[in-house]
Design an enzyme around this catalytic site. Structure first.
Site, PDB file in Angstrom:
ATOM      1  N   ASN A 233       0.628  -5.992 -12.167  1.00  0.00           N
ATOM      2  CA  ASN A 233      -0.845  -5.534 -12.610  1.00  0.00           C
ATOM      3  C   ASN A 233      -0.656  -4.582 -13.513  1.00  0.00           C
ATOM      4  O   ASN A 233       0.155  -3.537 -13.938  1.00  0.00           O
ATOM      5  CB  ASN A 233      -0.815  -4.091 -10.924  1.00  0.00           C
ATOM      6  CG  ASN A 233      -1.723  -2.761 -11.516  1.00  0.00           C
ATOM      7  OD1 ASN A 233      -2.486  -3.140 -11.877  1.00  0.00           O
ATOM      8  ND2 ASN A 233      -2.248  -2.218 -10.387  1.00  0.00           N
TER       9      ASN A 233
ATOM     10  N   HIS B 155      -9.610  -8.444 -10.005  1.00  0.00           N
ATOM     11  CA  HIS B 155      -8.145  -7.530 -10.600  1.00  0.00           C
ATOM     12  C   HIS B 155      -7.100  -7.641 -10.464  1.00  0.00           C
ATOM     13  O   HIS B 155      -6.579  -8.573  -8.245  1.00  0.00           O
ATOM     14  CB  HIS B 155      -8.412  -6.254 -10.247  1.00  0.00           C
ATOM     15  CG  HIS B 155      -7.408  -5.142 -10.142  1.00  0.00           C
ATOM     16  ND1 HIS B 155      -6.593  -4.680 -11.736  1.00  0.00           N
ATOM     17  CD2 HIS B 155      -6.627  -4.253 -10.056  1.00  0.00           C
ATOM     18  CE1 HIS B 155      -5.528  -4.043 -12.108  1.00  0.00           C
ATOM     19  NE2 HIS B 155      -6.271  -3.432 -10.538  1.00  0.00           N
TER      20      HIS B 155
ATOM     21  N   CYS C 117      -8.509   0.718 -13.196  1.00  0.00           N
ATOM     22  CA  CYS C 117      -8.200  -0.644 -13.080  1.00  0.00           C
ATOM     23  C   CYS C 117      -9.534  -1.623 -13.308  1.00  0.00           C
ATOM     24  O   CYS C 117      -9.202  -2.182 -13.625  1.00  0.00           O
ATOM     25  CB  CYS C 117      -7.627  -0.962 -11.766  1.00  0.00           C
ATOM     26  SG  CYS C 117      -5.571  -0.590 -11.128  1.00  0.00           S
TER      27      CYS C 117
HETATM   28  N1  COA Z   1      11.467  -3.164  -2.222  1.00  0.00           N
HETATM   29  C1  COA Z   1      11.461  -3.095  -0.998  1.00  0.00           C
HETATM   30  N2  COA Z   1      10.807  -2.115  -0.072  1.00  0.00           N
HETATM   31  C2  COA Z   1      10.257  -1.465  -0.261  1.00  0.00           C
HETATM   32  C3  COA Z   1       9.609  -1.571  -1.707  1.00  0.00           C
HETATM   33  C4  COA Z   1      10.508  -2.413  -2.188  1.00  0.00           C
HETATM   34  N3  COA Z   1       9.785  -2.022  -3.836  1.00  0.00           N
HETATM   35  N4  COA Z   1       8.555  -0.219  -1.015  1.00  0.00           N
HETATM   36  C5  COA Z   1       7.951   0.008  -0.530  1.00  0.00           C
HETATM   37  N5  COA Z   1       9.186  -0.841   0.025  1.00  0.00           N
HETATM   38  C6  COA Z   1       8.975  -0.173   1.597  1.00  0.00           C
HETATM   39  C7  COA Z   1       8.571   0.969   2.750  1.00  0.00           C
HETATM   40  O1  COA Z   1       9.556   1.854   2.372  1.00  0.00           O
HETATM   41  C8  COA Z   1       8.449   0.596   3.823  1.00  0.00           C
HETATM   42  O2  COA Z   1       9.745   0.705   4.598  1.00  0.00           O
HETATM   43  P1  COA Z   1       9.322   1.208   5.960  1.00  0.00           P
HETATM   44  O3  COA Z   1       8.252   0.359   6.681  1.00  0.00           O
HETATM   45  O4  COA Z   1      11.534   1.499   6.568  1.00  0.00           O
HETATM   46  O5  COA Z   1       9.139   2.228   6.027  1.00  0.00           O
HETATM   47  C9  COA Z   1       7.823  -1.205   3.540  1.00  0.00           C
HETATM   48  O6  COA Z   1       8.483  -1.328   2.546  1.00  0.00           O
HETATM   49  C10 COA Z   1       6.907  -0.848   4.060  1.00  0.00           C
HETATM   50  O7  COA Z   1       5.845  -0.234   2.838  1.00  0.00           O
HETATM   51  P2  COA Z   1       4.353  -0.350   2.680  1.00  0.00           P
HETATM   52  O8  COA Z   1       3.926   0.754   1.602  1.00  0.00           O
HETATM   53  O9  COA Z   1       3.561  -0.418   4.140  1.00  0.00           O
HETATM   54  O10 COA Z   1       4.199  -2.115   2.167  1.00  0.00           O
HETATM   55  P3  COA Z   1       3.350  -2.687   2.452  1.00  0.00           P
HETATM   56  O11 COA Z   1       2.898  -4.082   2.680  1.00  0.00           O
HETATM   57  O12 COA Z   1       1.643  -1.799   1.989  1.00  0.00           O
HETATM   58  O13 COA Z   1       3.115  -3.484   0.005  1.00  0.00           O
HETATM   59  C11 COA Z   1       1.831  -2.340  -2.056  1.00  0.00           C
HETATM   60  C12 COA Z   1       3.359  -1.606  -0.844  1.00  0.00           C
HETATM   61  C13 COA Z   1       2.396  -1.109  -2.730  1.00  0.00           C
HETATM   62  C14 COA Z   1       2.857  -3.655  -2.588  1.00  0.00           C
HETATM   63  C15 COA Z   1       0.503  -2.496  -1.330  1.00  0.00           C
HETATM   64  O14 COA Z   1       0.376  -1.248  -0.330  1.00  0.00           O
HETATM   65  C16 COA Z   1      -0.127  -2.921  -2.149  1.00  0.00           C
HETATM   66  O15 COA Z   1      -0.337  -3.750  -2.934  1.00  0.00           O
HETATM   67  N6  COA Z   1      -1.103  -1.630  -2.316  1.00  0.00           N
HETATM   68  C17 COA Z   1      -2.503  -1.301  -3.217  1.00  0.00           C
HETATM   69  C18 COA Z   1      -2.080  -1.822  -4.722  1.00  0.00           C
HETATM   70  C19 COA Z   1      -3.558  -1.515  -5.603  1.00  0.00           C
HETATM   71  O16 COA Z   1      -4.293  -2.401  -5.063  1.00  0.00           O
HETATM   72  N7  COA Z   1      -3.878  -0.236  -6.398  1.00  0.00           N
HETATM   73  C20 COA Z   1      -4.878  -0.611  -6.881  1.00  0.00           C
HETATM   74  C21 COA Z   1      -4.924  -0.942  -7.992  1.00  0.00           C
HETATM   75  S1  COA Z   1      -3.990  -0.342  -9.018  1.00  0.00           S
END
Ligand code: COA
Length: 327
Positions: free
Chosen positions: A284, A254, A113
């Site tokens: 993204n 980003h 990215c």
């Molecule tokens: N729909 C519904 N629930 C979902 C889901 C979806 N699409 N994806 C994950 N979940 C659930 C998980 O299973 C978890 O459930 P649980 O609590 O029962 O285990 C819950 O949501 C929380 O998951 P978590 O991974 O902690 O969510 P989060 O708030 O961290 O959000 C992202 C996930 C990916 C959106 C976030 O972590 C993120 O943006 N990460 C960074 C991405 C990034 O910067 N990438 C680098 C550049 S590319």
């Protein structure tokens, strides 16, 4: 060193729109979860026939028109992508051929990215040396092609697109790239990885069965590093330019997640209304995200000559970088 500035931008997005409602039909997810956790409402996806170079050629033509240059004027071509058409030849060489350019140096860079910002810094130094005048930098991805459509925690995040910026020498020393920093930390590489297909795990039936050719991300951990590293990079770039967050007219981070963008703005003391947002409509797009947002900001009049622009990116590697530009 001769300073450089961006003299033209262009972008191209595929037509197919994938909405959160489309994901609701395929996965155990909801529009409400995706919107509140990421800010994404829809993203654009390529068709089976389209590859990264196809998007770049269109974005490149638009950038040349904006810069009022011809393909013959370009001295170096750089493409930042983790979804090249092939492992080799490079996507840059394919673009060089398809845009009828001279036999100029053309190469790809893989900094995920952060790739477009890495490309900007390479171009800035090549122009600074006085040996090259006009450099085309693409950030382009077809992330849909390496998305694990069965993994709800990552599938809903990604989109496809291409952005292009043409850099040239700046006659006015006050205008152009004012400061830049770029970084890596390979110890955290496994947070964000496409494990299959390279020399470590060459393509085999097993790598396909184990879904190793798609993006694998530890979202939570990646999130924490994104906020702290993007925040620090932005502060450092502003300090190096002798500016503060209050001086920023437009902030293009980003676009991985709206919450990361807002936290980064707070750390850099940039007002939230200065944050330019495209994640809602494109998702993204890795290296394509920043140049496409920049092109949108030019087209809608947000970025004007003289505007102070802060760019900031973070991604696989890990890699991160920030730049301050007087437009
Ligand atoms: N729909 C519904 N629930 C979902 C889901 C979806 N699409 N994806 C994950 N979940 C659930 C998980 O299973 C978890 O459930 P649980 O609590 O029962 O285990 C819950 O949501 C929380 O998951 P978590 O991974 O902690 O969510 P989060 O708030 O961290 O959000 C992202 C996930 C990916 C959106 C976030 O972590 C993120 O943006 N990460 C960074 C991405 C990034 O910067 N990438 C680098 C550049 S590319």
């Amino acid at each position: 060193m001769i300073n450089s500035r961006i003299i033209g931008t262009g972008s191209y997005l595929p037509e197919k729109v994938i909405t959160n409602q489309d994901w609701e039909k395929r996965l155990d997810t909801s529009d409400e979860w995706i919107t509140t956790r990421t800010g994404i409402k829809e993203r654009k996806w390529t068709t089976a026939e389209q590859a990264t170079s196809d998007l770049c050629v269109e974005a490149g033509k638009r950038a040349l028109a904006a810069a009022k240059l011809n393909p013959d004027d370009i001295d170096v071509l750089i493409t930042a992508t983790i979804t090249p058409d092939h492992a080799f030849p490079s996507t840059s060489c394919i673009i060089q051929h398809r845009m009828n350019m001279r036999t100029i140096p053309a190469f790809d860079i893989a900094a995920a990215c952060t790739g477009f910002l890495y490309g900007l810094e390479i171009a800035r130094n090549l122009i600074g040396s006085g040996r090259y005048k006009y450099i085309m930098v693409f950030g382009a991805e077809c992330l849909s092609k390496i998305t694990d459509v069965q993994d709800r925690s990552s599938a809903v995040l990604f989109g496809d697109g291409a952005g292009c910026a043409i850099l040239g020498p700046s006659e006015d020393p006050q205008r152009g790239i004012l400061s830049f920093n770029w970084h890596s930390d390979g110890s955290l590489g496994k947070l964000l990885i496409q494990p299959g297909g390279g020399s470590r795990n060459p393509a085999s039936h097993e790598t396909v069965d184990k879904r190793m050719h798609t993006i694998q991300m530890l979202g939570n951990e990646t999130y924490k590093h994104a906020v702290s590293k993007m925040g620090q990079a932005a502060v450092d770039a502003l300090n190096a330019a002798g500016l503060t967050g209050k001086d920023v007219d437009v902030f293009i981070p980003h676009q991985a997640n709206l919450r990361i963008m807002q936290s980064t703005a707070k750390r850099a003391k940039v007002a939230l209304e200065k944050v330019y947002i495209t994640v809602d409509k494109y998702g993204n797009m890795s290296a394509a995200t920043v140049p496409i947002a920049m092109d949108d900001a030019v087209k809608d009049g947000t970025l004007k000559p003289g505007s102070i622009l802060l760019l900031d990116a973070f991604g696989g590697g890990l890699t991160w970088a920030a730049a301050v530009i007087r437009w």
